[in-house]
Design a protein around this motif. Structure first.
Motif, PDB file in Angstrom:
ATOM      1  N   GLN A  10      51.798  24.522  39.368  1.00 22.55           N
ATOM      2  CA  GLN A  10      52.161  26.119  39.676  1.00 22.55           C
ATOM      3  C   GLN A  10      50.930  27.086  39.623  1.00 22.55           C
ATOM      4  OE1 GLN A  10      54.873  27.337  36.745  1.00 22.55           O
ATOM      5  NE2 GLN A  10      54.710  29.539  37.556  1.00 22.55           N
ATOM      6  N   LEU A  11      50.757  27.888  40.520  1.00 19.48           N
ATOM      7  CA  LEU A  11      49.939  28.844  40.663  1.00 19.48           C
ATOM      8  C   LEU A  11      49.869  29.871  39.562  1.00 19.48           C
ATOM      9  CD1 LEU A  11      47.542  30.029  42.476  1.00 19.48           C
ATOM     10  CD2 LEU A  11      49.134  31.627  43.383  1.00 19.48           C
ATOM     11  N   GLU A  12      48.740  29.693  38.779  1.00 22.16           N
ATOM     12  CA  GLU A  12      48.650  30.338  37.460  1.00 22.16           C
ATOM     13  C   GLU A  12      48.242  31.878  37.694  1.00 22.16           C
ATOM     14  OE1 GLU A  12      49.601  29.528  34.529  1.00 22.16           O
ATOM     15  OE2 GLU A  12      50.234  27.560  35.106  1.00 22.16           O
ATOM     16  N   ALA A  13      47.000  31.874  38.385  1.00 23.36           N
ATOM     17  CA  ALA A  13      46.542  33.300  38.653  1.00 23.36           C
ATOM     18  C   ALA A  13      45.418  33.300  39.950  1.00 23.36           C
ATOM     19  CB  ALA A  13      45.664  33.731  37.695  1.00 23.36           C
ATOM     20  N   VAL A  14      45.432  34.543  40.543  1.00 29.01           N
ATOM     21  CA  VAL A  14      44.416  34.560  41.658  1.00 29.01           C
ATOM     22  C   VAL A  14      43.762  35.642  41.433  1.00 29.01           C
ATOM     23  CG1 VAL A  14      44.256  34.928  44.230  1.00 29.01           C
ATOM     24  CG2 VAL A  14      46.042  33.481  43.298  1.00 29.01           C
ATOM     25  N   ASN A  15      42.330  35.686  41.380  1.00 35.01           N
ATOM     26  CA  ASN A  15      41.625  36.735  41.073  1.00 35.01           C
ATOM     27  C   ASN A  15      40.661  36.977  42.372  1.00 35.01           C
ATOM     28  OD1 ASN A  15      42.592  37.591  38.519  1.00 35.01           O
ATOM     29  ND2 ASN A  15      41.611  35.712  37.837  1.00 35.01           N
ATOM     30  N   ALA A  16      40.054  38.242  42.566  1.00 35.31           N
ATOM     31  CA  ALA A  16      38.909  38.330  43.158  1.00 35.31           C
ATOM     32  C   ALA A  16      37.981  39.301  42.777  1.00 35.31           C
ATOM     33  CB  ALA A  16      39.564  39.040  44.693  1.00 35.31           C
ATOM     34  N   TRP A  17      36.960  38.760  42.568  1.00 35.29           N
ATOM     35  CA  TRP A  17      35.741  39.675  42.064  1.00 35.29           C
ATOM     36  C   TRP A  17      34.768  40.299  42.750  1.00 35.29           C
ATOM     37  CZ3 TRP A  17      37.365  40.328  37.096  1.00 35.29           C
ATOM     38  CH2 TRP A  17      38.167  39.416  36.597  1.00 35.29           C
ATOM     39  N   PHE A  18      34.618  41.475  42.817  1.00 35.03           N
ATOM     40  CA  PHE A  18      33.477  42.240  43.883  1.00 35.03           C
ATOM     41  C   PHE A  18      32.452  42.926  42.991  1.00 35.03           C
ATOM     42  CE2 PHE A  18      37.529  41.813  46.230  1.00 35.03           C
ATOM     43  CZ  PHE A  18      37.012  41.258  47.561  1.00 35.03           C
ATOM     44  N   GLY A  19      31.258  42.906  43.366  1.00 29.94           N
ATOM     45  CA  GLY A  19      30.453  43.695  42.820  1.00 29.94           C
ATOM     46  C   GLY A  19      29.026  44.072  43.479  1.00 29.94           C
ATOM     47  N   PRO A  20      28.289  44.982  43.104  1.00 30.31           N
ATOM     48  CA  PRO A  20      27.091  45.539  43.914  1.00 30.31           C
ATOM     49  C   PRO A  20      25.793  44.511  43.556  1.00 30.31           C
ATOM     50  CG  PRO A  20      27.560  46.770  41.996  1.00 30.31           C
ATOM     51  CD  PRO A  20      28.629  46.008  41.813  1.00 30.31           C
ATOM     52  N   LYS A  21      24.958  44.948  44.177  1.00 32.56           N
ATOM     53  CA  LYS A  21      23.854  44.299  43.980  1.00 32.56           C
ATOM     54  C   LYS A  21      23.481  44.111  42.530  1.00 32.56           C
ATOM     55  CE  LYS A  21      19.060  44.302  46.183  1.00 32.56           C
ATOM     56  NZ  LYS A  21      18.080  45.110  47.051  1.00 32.56           N
ATOM     57  N   ALA A  22      22.803  42.945  42.321  1.00 36.22           N
ATOM     58  CA  ALA A  22      22.232  42.774  41.027  1.00 36.22           C
ATOM     59  C   ALA A  22      23.436  42.767  39.944  1.00 36.22           C
ATOM     60  CB  ALA A  22      21.106  43.758  40.723  1.00 36.22           C
ATOM     61  N   THR A  23      24.448  42.418  40.328  1.00 32.73           N
ATOM     62  CA  THR A  23      25.355  42.160  39.274  1.00 32.73           C
ATOM     63  C   THR A  23      25.440  40.811  38.640  1.00 32.73           C
ATOM     64  OG1 THR A  23      27.445  43.307  40.465  1.00 32.73           O
ATOM     65  CG2 THR A  23      28.033  41.858  38.897  1.00 32.73           C
ATOM     66  N   VAL A  24      25.546  41.038  37.080  1.00 33.48           N
ATOM     67  CA  VAL A  24      25.186  39.858  36.472  1.00 33.48           C
ATOM     68  C   VAL A  24      26.616  39.936  35.586  1.00 33.48           C
ATOM     69  CG1 VAL A  24      23.707  39.057  34.427  1.00 33.48           C
ATOM     70  CG2 VAL A  24      22.683  40.255  36.017  1.00 33.48           C
ATOM     71  N   THR A  25      26.872  38.167  35.662  1.00 31.14           N
ATOM     72  CA  THR A  25      28.339  37.923  34.893  1.00 31.14           C
ATOM     73  C   THR A  25      27.516  37.123  33.640  1.00 31.14           C
ATOM     74  OG1 THR A  25      29.307  37.641  37.008  1.00 31.14           O
ATOM     75  CG2 THR A  25      30.357  36.543  35.085  1.00 31.14           C
ATOM     76  N   PRO A  26      28.204  37.744  32.245  1.00 31.60           N
ATOM     77  CA  PRO A  26      28.040  36.913  31.356  1.00 31.60           C
ATOM     78  C   PRO A  26      28.446  35.411  31.056  1.00 31.60           C
ATOM     79  CG  PRO A  26      29.195  39.050  30.908  1.00 31.60           C
ATOM     80  CD  PRO A  26      29.343  38.801  32.098  1.00 31.60           C
ATOM     81  N   LEU A  27      27.791  34.471  30.475  1.00 30.84           N
ATOM     82  CA  LEU A  27      27.926  33.308  30.384  1.00 30.84           C
ATOM     83  C   LEU A  27      29.564  33.183  29.895  1.00 30.84           C
ATOM     84  CD1 LEU A  27      27.250  30.437  30.549  1.00 30.84           C
ATOM     85  CD2 LEU A  27      26.366  30.652  28.121  1.00 30.84           C
ATOM     86  N   HIS A  28      30.554  32.466  30.599  1.00 29.83           N
ATOM     87  CA  HIS A  28      31.911  32.295  30.381  1.00 29.83           C
ATOM     88  C   HIS A  28      32.363  30.977  30.865  1.00 29.83           C
ATOM     89  CE1 HIS A  28      31.867  34.052  34.350  1.00 29.83           C
ATOM     90  NE2 HIS A  28      33.248  33.528  34.293  1.00 29.83           N
ATOM     91  N   HIS A  29      33.669  30.660  30.429  1.00 27.35           N
ATOM     92  CA  HIS A  29      34.186  29.577  31.297  1.00 27.35           C
ATOM     93  C   HIS A  29      35.640  30.276  31.684  1.00 27.35           C
ATOM     94  CE1 HIS A  29      37.504  28.378  28.429  1.00 27.35           C
ATOM     95  NE2 HIS A  29      36.607  28.976  27.548  1.00 27.35           N
ATOM     96  N   ASP A  30      36.130  29.639  32.944  1.00 26.03           N
ATOM     97  CA  ASP A  30      37.418  30.188  33.217  1.00 26.03           C
ATOM     98  C   ASP A  30      38.461  28.981  33.022  1.00 26.03           C
ATOM     99  OD1 ASP A  30      36.289  32.543  34.551  1.00 26.03           O
ATOM    100  OD2 ASP A  30      35.325  31.223  36.006  1.00 26.03           O
ATOM    101  N   PRO A  31      39.638  29.574  32.693  1.00 25.81           N
ATOM    102  CA  PRO A  31      40.745  28.723  32.498  1.00 25.81           C
ATOM    103  C   PRO A  31      41.519  27.985  33.609  1.00 25.81           C
ATOM    104  CG  PRO A  31      41.351  31.065  32.101  1.00 25.81           C
ATOM    105  CD  PRO A  31      39.971  31.054  32.610  1.00 25.81           C
ATOM    106  N   HIS A  32      41.204  28.514  34.711  1.00 21.60           N
ATOM    107  CA  HIS A  32      41.779  28.230  36.138  1.00 21.60           C
ATOM    108  C   HIS A  32      40.507  27.675  36.991  1.00 21.60           C
ATOM    109  CE1 HIS A  32      45.506  30.030  34.457  1.00 21.60           C
ATOM    110  NE2 HIS A  32      44.814  31.076  34.409  1.00 21.60           N
ATOM    111  N   HIS A  33      41.145  27.055  37.934  1.00 22.53           N
ATOM    112  CA  HIS A  33      40.294  26.440  39.141  1.00 22.53           C
ATOM    113  C   HIS A  33      39.594  27.729  39.823  1.00 22.53           C
ATOM    114  CE1 HIS A  33      40.951  22.165  38.876  1.00 22.53           C
ATOM    115  NE2 HIS A  33      42.252  22.498  38.643  1.00 22.53           N
ATOM    116  N   ASN A  34      38.488  27.628  40.455  1.00 21.07           N
ATOM    117  CA  ASN A  34      38.092  28.809  41.127  1.00 21.07           C
ATOM    118  C   ASN A  34      37.571  28.564  42.421  1.00 21.07           C
ATOM    119  OD1 ASN A  34      37.766  31.218  39.092  1.00 21.07           O
ATOM    120  ND2 ASN A  34      37.264  29.448  37.872  1.00 21.07           N
ATOM    121  N   LEU A  35      37.314  29.425  43.431  1.00 23.97           N
ATOM    122  CA  LEU A  35      36.593  29.177  44.575  1.00 23.97           C
ATOM    123  C   LEU A  35      35.625  30.149  44.691  1.00 23.97           C
ATOM    124  CD1 LEU A  35      36.393  27.968  47.345  1.00 23.97           C
ATOM    125  CD2 LEU A  35      38.204  29.554  48.359  1.00 23.97           C
TER     126      LEU A  35
END
Length: 79
Positions: A10-35
């Motif tokens: 079953q599909l749990e979640a679909v997210n789309a993340w957009f950001g401007p130049k130089a966006t930094v994402t903190p260290l984390h893990h995702d509970p679902h598969h990603n593309l």
């Protein structure tokens, strides 16, 4: 088709993340598969093995338990 799948079951979640130049994402893990599709520019991705989780000091509260307390730009080697 199978090659377009985000995982099995079953599909749990679909997210789309957009950001401007130089966006930094903190260290984390995702509970679902990603593309990841980097459309413009570049992104540096760090991957750690699941058995390294304790050394990455996960946050303890429920809302941020998938995030690390480690600041990769200022690692505390004494900890």
């Amino acid at each position: 088709p199978d090659y377009c799948s985000l995982g099995q079951g079953q599909l749990e979640a679909v997210n789309a993340w957009f950001g401007p130049k130089a966006t930094v994402t903190p260290l984390h893990h995702d509970p679902h598969h990603n593309l990841l599709a980097q459309v413009v520019g570049q992104k540096y991705v760090r991957l750690y093995a699941p058995q390294d989780n304790a050394a990455l000091y996960p946050c303890e509260d429920h809302l941020t338990q998938n995030s690390s307390q480690v600041d990769l730009d200022a690692v505390d080697n004494e900890r």
